[in-house]
Design a protein around this motif. Structure first.
Motif, PDB file in Angstrom:
ATOM      1  N   UNK A 165       7.232  -7.360 -13.907  1.00 31.47           N
ATOM      2  CA  UNK A 165       7.781  -7.025 -12.602  1.00 31.47           C
ATOM      3  C   UNK A 165       9.246  -6.677 -12.746  1.00 31.47           C
ATOM      4  N   UNK A 166       9.672  -5.595 -12.125  1.00 32.96           N
ATOM      5  CA  UNK A 166      11.054  -5.169 -12.273  1.00 32.96           C
ATOM      6  C   UNK A 166      11.616  -4.792 -10.911  1.00 32.96           C
ATOM      7  N   UNK A 167      12.935  -4.646 -10.869  1.00 31.80           N
ATOM      8  CA  UNK A 167      13.642  -4.304  -9.638  1.00 31.80           C
ATOM      9  C   UNK A 167      13.398  -5.351  -8.559  1.00 31.80           C
ATOM     10  N   UNK A 168      13.248  -6.609  -8.971  1.00 32.08           N
ATOM     11  CA  UNK A 168      12.861  -7.664  -8.036  1.00 32.08           C
ATOM     12  C   UNK A 168      13.851  -7.832  -6.888  1.00 32.08           C
ATOM     13  N   UNK A 169      15.159  -7.843  -7.207  1.00 34.48           N
ATOM     14  CA  UNK A 169      16.129  -8.055  -6.131  1.00 34.48           C
ATOM     15  C   UNK A 169      16.150  -6.873  -5.173  1.00 34.48           C
ATOM     16  N   UNK A 170      15.870  -5.669  -5.674  1.00 32.67           N
ATOM     17  CA  UNK A 170      15.821  -4.505  -4.782  1.00 32.67           C
ATOM     18  C   UNK A 170      14.655  -4.626  -3.807  1.00 32.67           C
ATOM     19  N   UNK A 171      13.460  -4.987  -4.309  1.00 31.23           N
ATOM     20  CA  UNK A 171      12.316  -5.136  -3.417  1.00 31.23           C
ATOM     21  C   UNK A 171      12.539  -6.280  -2.430  1.00 31.23           C
ATOM     22  N   UNK A 172      13.131  -7.368  -2.877  1.00 26.33           N
ATOM     23  CA  UNK A 172      13.407  -8.487  -1.973  1.00 26.33           C
ATOM     24  C   UNK A 172      14.344  -8.057  -0.851  1.00 26.33           C
ATOM     25  N   UNK A 173      15.367  -7.281  -1.194  1.00 27.22           N
ATOM     26  CA  UNK A 173      16.276  -6.777  -0.167  1.00 27.22           C
ATOM     27  C   UNK A 173      15.539  -5.855   0.795  1.00 27.22           C
ATOM     28  N   UNK A 174      14.664  -5.002   0.268  1.00 24.61           N
ATOM     29  CA  UNK A 174      13.897  -4.104   1.140  1.00 24.61           C
ATOM     30  C   UNK A 174      12.971  -4.879   2.075  1.00 24.61           C
ATOM     31  N   UNK A 175      12.419  -5.989   1.584  1.00 24.15           N
ATOM     32  CA  UNK A 175      11.558  -6.804   2.453  1.00 24.15           C
ATOM     33  C   UNK A 175      12.357  -7.380   3.613  1.00 24.15           C
ATOM     34  N   UNK A 191       0.866  -1.155   0.000  1.00 26.13           N
ATOM     35  CA  UNK A 191       0.000   0.000   0.000  1.00 26.13           C
ATOM     36  C   UNK A 191       0.907   1.210   0.000  1.00 26.13           C
ATOM     37  N   UNK A 192       0.343   2.395  -0.023  1.00 26.92           N
ATOM     38  CA  UNK A 192       1.164   3.611  -0.099  1.00 26.92           C
ATOM     39  C   UNK A 192       2.101   3.725   1.102  1.00 26.92           C
ATOM     40  N   UNK A 193       1.572   3.510   2.296  1.00 23.22           N
ATOM     41  CA  UNK A 193       2.413   3.635   3.488  1.00 23.22           C
ATOM     42  C   UNK A 193       3.483   2.553   3.537  1.00 23.22           C
ATOM     43  N   UNK A 194       3.120   1.346   3.135  1.00 24.25           N
ATOM     44  CA  UNK A 194       4.083   0.243   3.150  1.00 24.25           C
ATOM     45  C   UNK A 194       5.247   0.535   2.209  1.00 24.25           C
ATOM     46  N   UNK A 195       4.933   0.939   0.991  1.00 25.69           N
ATOM     47  CA  UNK A 195       5.992   1.255   0.033  1.00 25.69           C
ATOM     48  C   UNK A 195       6.876   2.390   0.532  1.00 25.69           C
ATOM     49  N   UNK A 196       6.232   3.411   1.098  1.00 22.84           N
ATOM     50  CA  UNK A 196       6.997   4.545   1.617  1.00 22.84           C
ATOM     51  C   UNK A 196       7.976   4.093   2.685  1.00 22.84           C
ATOM     52  N   UNK A 197       7.503   3.270   3.611  1.00 20.83           N
ATOM     53  CA  UNK A 197       8.368   2.795   4.691  1.00 20.83           C
ATOM     54  C   UNK A 197       9.512   1.934   4.152  1.00 20.83           C
ATOM     55  N   UNK A 198       9.213   1.077   3.186  1.00 18.54           N
ATOM     56  CA  UNK A 198      10.255   0.225   2.604  1.00 18.54           C
ATOM     57  C   UNK A 198      11.339   1.065   1.935  1.00 18.54           C
ATOM     58  N   UNK A 199      10.924   2.053   1.147  1.00 17.06           N
ATOM     59  CA  UNK A 199      11.896   2.875   0.417  1.00 17.06           C
ATOM     60  C   UNK A 199      12.686   3.761   1.372  1.00 17.06           C
ATOM     61  N   UNK A 200      12.010   4.360   2.353  1.00 19.73           N
ATOM     62  CA  UNK A 200      12.711   5.214   3.314  1.00 19.73           C
ATOM     63  C   UNK A 200      13.737   4.418   4.109  1.00 19.73           C
ATOM     64  N   UNK A 201      13.367   3.199   4.483  1.00 15.51           N
ATOM     65  CA  UNK A 201      14.299   2.365   5.235  1.00 15.51           C
ATOM     66  C   UNK A 201      15.523   2.040   4.378  1.00 15.51           C
ATOM     67  N   UNK A 202      15.271   1.672   3.118  1.00 12.56           N
ATOM     68  CA  UNK A 202      16.382   1.354   2.224  1.00 12.56           C
ATOM     69  C   UNK A 202      17.264   2.574   1.986  1.00 12.56           C
ATOM     70  N   UNK A 203      16.635   3.727   1.799  1.00 16.07           N
ATOM     71  CA  UNK A 203      17.416   4.957   1.623  1.00 16.07           C
ATOM     72  C   UNK A 203      18.290   5.235   2.838  1.00 16.07           C
ATOM     73  N   UNK A 204      17.719   5.084   4.001  1.00 13.47           N
ATOM     74  CA  UNK A 204      18.451   5.337   5.230  1.00 13.47           C
ATOM     75  C   UNK A 204      19.677   4.430   5.325  1.00 13.47           C
ATOM     76  N   UNK A 205      19.475   3.156   5.046  1.00 14.36           N
ATOM     77  CA  UNK A 205      20.550   2.178   5.159  1.00 14.36           C
ATOM     78  C   UNK A 205      21.616   2.411   4.091  1.00 14.36           C
ATOM     79  N   UNK A 206      21.184   2.683   2.859  1.00 11.81           N
ATOM     80  CA  UNK A 206      22.131   2.857   1.749  1.00 11.81           C
ATOM     81  C   UNK A 206      22.887   4.174   1.856  1.00 11.81           C
ATOM     82  N   UNK A 207      22.182   5.267   2.140  1.00 13.38           N
ATOM     83  CA  UNK A 207      22.837   6.573   2.218  1.00 13.38           C
ATOM     84  C   UNK A 207      23.825   6.657   3.369  1.00 13.38           C
TER      85      UNK A 207
END
Length: 580
Positions: free
Chosen positions: A550-560, A493-509
């Motif tokens: 479906x694209x960016x599969x390994x990125x989403x799997x890592x975010x999960x 959902x919108x909140x779930x995706x936001x949290x996944x991306x923000x978490x990944x950004x935090x970890x990567x940056x």
């Protein structure tokens, strides 16, 4: 039927995972039948445990082990030939052309006659290989664009933008091998990781064995009988700057910290006799190698700027710029036009989105501004794990011992692959995550995919599994729940995706995640993720995913997998807008 102890079975499994043949396992462990080994492997799904390696990596490792093995058997030579044919195929070489080249090489040796003297030959003796033989094999083996690269071998600097899988690594390994024999010059292969550099080594061992019946030997480097040294180093090699020779750098647009790398390269090839060859599929224009490719580096401090024509039409046949760099673009269509018939371009277009196809096969740079991740941050996560991860032994049955891991799974849509990523969480607060393993599964049933996840739980001390249950992921989730009741469903959902991306950004940056530099598909996947707006003006994230793609599969799997660490968004700074 004989009964064997668990210790014997474990030893057999360890040898299997090192790509020791079933026959060798049976002989060394004194088993009464090779069939027993195959039965254990099938029952324990040993082969599937190697799926985190690419076919090229596994073939390379096995081939090097066989070629360097003393006292080879007839079966060893048969396997070397079979693996050599597989590497030819993976490198985009027509097997018919390879066989014809080999037959001509054998015929040429026969015409020369074999030396009858009993004098012991020096190590890695290449004295009987002639320039005429090498030229004849080269002309038979390669395609038009590769012959063009050879025609411009004498250029001080070459920079080649290429499609995926058109045999660039294979060709440049041959070019360096040929040049070392003819001139006695040193050759250096520089890659982001040692295992990728050893792909060059495997090809060179193959050339010597297949076409000249010569077994080249050498661990860190190969020294030919004429004094030429062939070195295979990673960008993390601190002693590499002390080497000198003709330099080959592959996938430069995916190597982190290119500016420092180029200083290292310049040190190794600073004398006027040494040449540099850069080749790569493109990433984004913000990468550190782009100013060199575009000519911006040359124009940097010049009052009178020079125009550089970077169009495919101009660079299709190659052009030397004012900066003395010879540039060439070879797309998959160019390769096909110049003799390479190994691709079905229409099928590739169906399998990839337009942006992915253009990037991977048509030499188009990705639009960096569209992604919510920065390439420099992603490449900073790339390391040579063979050097730095001393506690992770990927050839063992329990590669990470009893230390905890988290697993993320992203399901497949029709036409793309499902992805599983295994990460090691930090052992102390603020530490780094490590991507230990990733598997991409294409055209596999849900039960088969669930079984692969089950095997990972047996291989690692699994503490968390996060599975996308939106749509097709539900089936795998239910099956995993049967053997891992604590599995966590992730409903998008919108909140779930936001949290996944923000978490990944935090970890990567913040530099809190590492993966092996040879896994260029990870930064590629993250670069596919961009910000979009919903119909009611809410911000969310996407990677051109549709019901059929479906694209960016390994990125989403890592975010999960990363989602198991709580997100504290109030203590981070981000340039990503939050959903209102």
């Amino acid at each position: 039927m004989a009964t064997y102890s668990d210790e014997i079975k474990t030893a057999a499994k360890l040898m299997w995972l090192r790509r020791v043949s079933a026959r060798e396992i049976a002989e060394q462990l004194n088993l009464n039948s090779v069939r027993v080994v195959y039965q254990w492997a099938e029952k324990g799904h040993w082969e599937d445990m190697l799926q985190h390696e690419t076919v090229e990596q596994a073939t390379t490792r096995r081939l090097i082990a066989l070629v360097e093995k003393p006292n080879k058997t007839k079966e060893d030579f048969t396997e070397i030939d079979r693996l050599g044919n597989l590497l030819d195929k993976l490198a985009g070489i027509d097997l018919k052309k390879a066989r014809t080249a080999k037959e001509k090489a054998v015929a040429s040796r026969g015409e020369r006659g074999e030396s009858k003297g009993k004098k012991k030959k020096p190590k890695n003796d290449i004295s009987e290989i002639t320039a005429e033989q090498l030229e004849e094999i080269r002309k038979e083996l390669f395609y038009g664009y590769q012959h063009r690269w050879h025609d411009h071998k004498s250029e001080r600097t070459r920079f080649i933008l290429k499609s995926r899988q058109i045999g660039a690594t294979y060709y440049f390994a041959w070019e360096a091998f040929e040049d070392a024999i003819i001139t006695g010059d040193n050759q250096i292969f520089l890659s982001a990781s040692r295992s990728q550099a050893e792909v060059f080594k495997a090809y060179i061992l193959l050339f010597a064995s297949k076409y000249f019946d010569i077994e080249l030997k050498g661990a860190d480097f190969i020294q030919l009988s004429n004094g030429a040294e062939l070195r295979f180093v990673s960008t993390n090699g601190r002693t590499a700057q002390s080497y000198h020779g003709h330099l080959y750098i592959d996938e430069v647009f995916w190597i982190p910290d290119f500016e420092n790398l180029n200083k290292l390269a310049s040190a190794m090839a600073s004398q006027k006799k040494w040449r540099k060859t850069y080749f790569s599929t493109p990433s984004v224009k913000s990468h550190g190698a782009y100013p060199l490719w575009s000519g911006e580096k040359y124009n940097e401090n010049r009052k009178n700027k020079v125009e550089f024509d970077l169009t495919r039409e101009t660079l299709k046949t190659g052009q030397k710029g004012k900066d003395r760099i010879w540039r060439n673009i070879v797309t998959v269509k160019d390769a096909e036009e110049q003799g390479c018939t190994l691709f079905n371009i229409e099928e590739l277009k169906d399998e990839y989105s337009d942006s992915e196809f253009n990037n991977l096969f048509m030499c188009a740079f990705m639009e960096a501004g569209l992604s919510v991740f920065k390439l420099d941050d992603l490449l900073s996560c790339s390391i040579d794990t063979n050097v730095t991860w001393v506690d992770f032994k990927k050839r063992e049955v329990r590669p990470y011992g009893n230390l905890p891991v988290w697993i993320g799974y992203d399901p497949s849509r029709s036409g793309d692959g499902a992805a599983v990523v295994v990460i090691a969480p930090p052992l102390k607060s603020g530490g780094k995550f490590r991507v230990l393993e990733k598997i991409v599964m294409r055209n596999r049933a849900w039960q088969w995919q669930a079984n692969r996840i089950k095997e990972l739980t047996e291989k690692y001390n699994t503490q968390f599994i996060g599975i996308d249950c939106t749509g097709p992921g539900t089936g795998v989730y239910e099956m995993v729940k049967a053997f891992f009741p604590r599995v966590t469903p992730i409903t998008y959902g919108i909140n779930t995706k936001t949290n996944l991306v923000l978490k990944a950004q935090d970890v990567i940056e913040s530099g809190r995640v590492e993966w092996d530099a040879e896994h260029t598909d990870l930064p590629q996947a993250f670069l596919q993720i961009h910000q979009v707006t919903t119909g009611n003006d809410q911000i969310t994230y996407a990677a051109n995913r549709t019901s059929t793609t479906g694209h960016a599969d390994v990125a989403w799997a890592l975010m999960h997998a990363l989602s198991n660490e709580p997100l504290n968004r109030y203590q981070r700074k981000t340039t990503v807008a939050l959903a209102s």
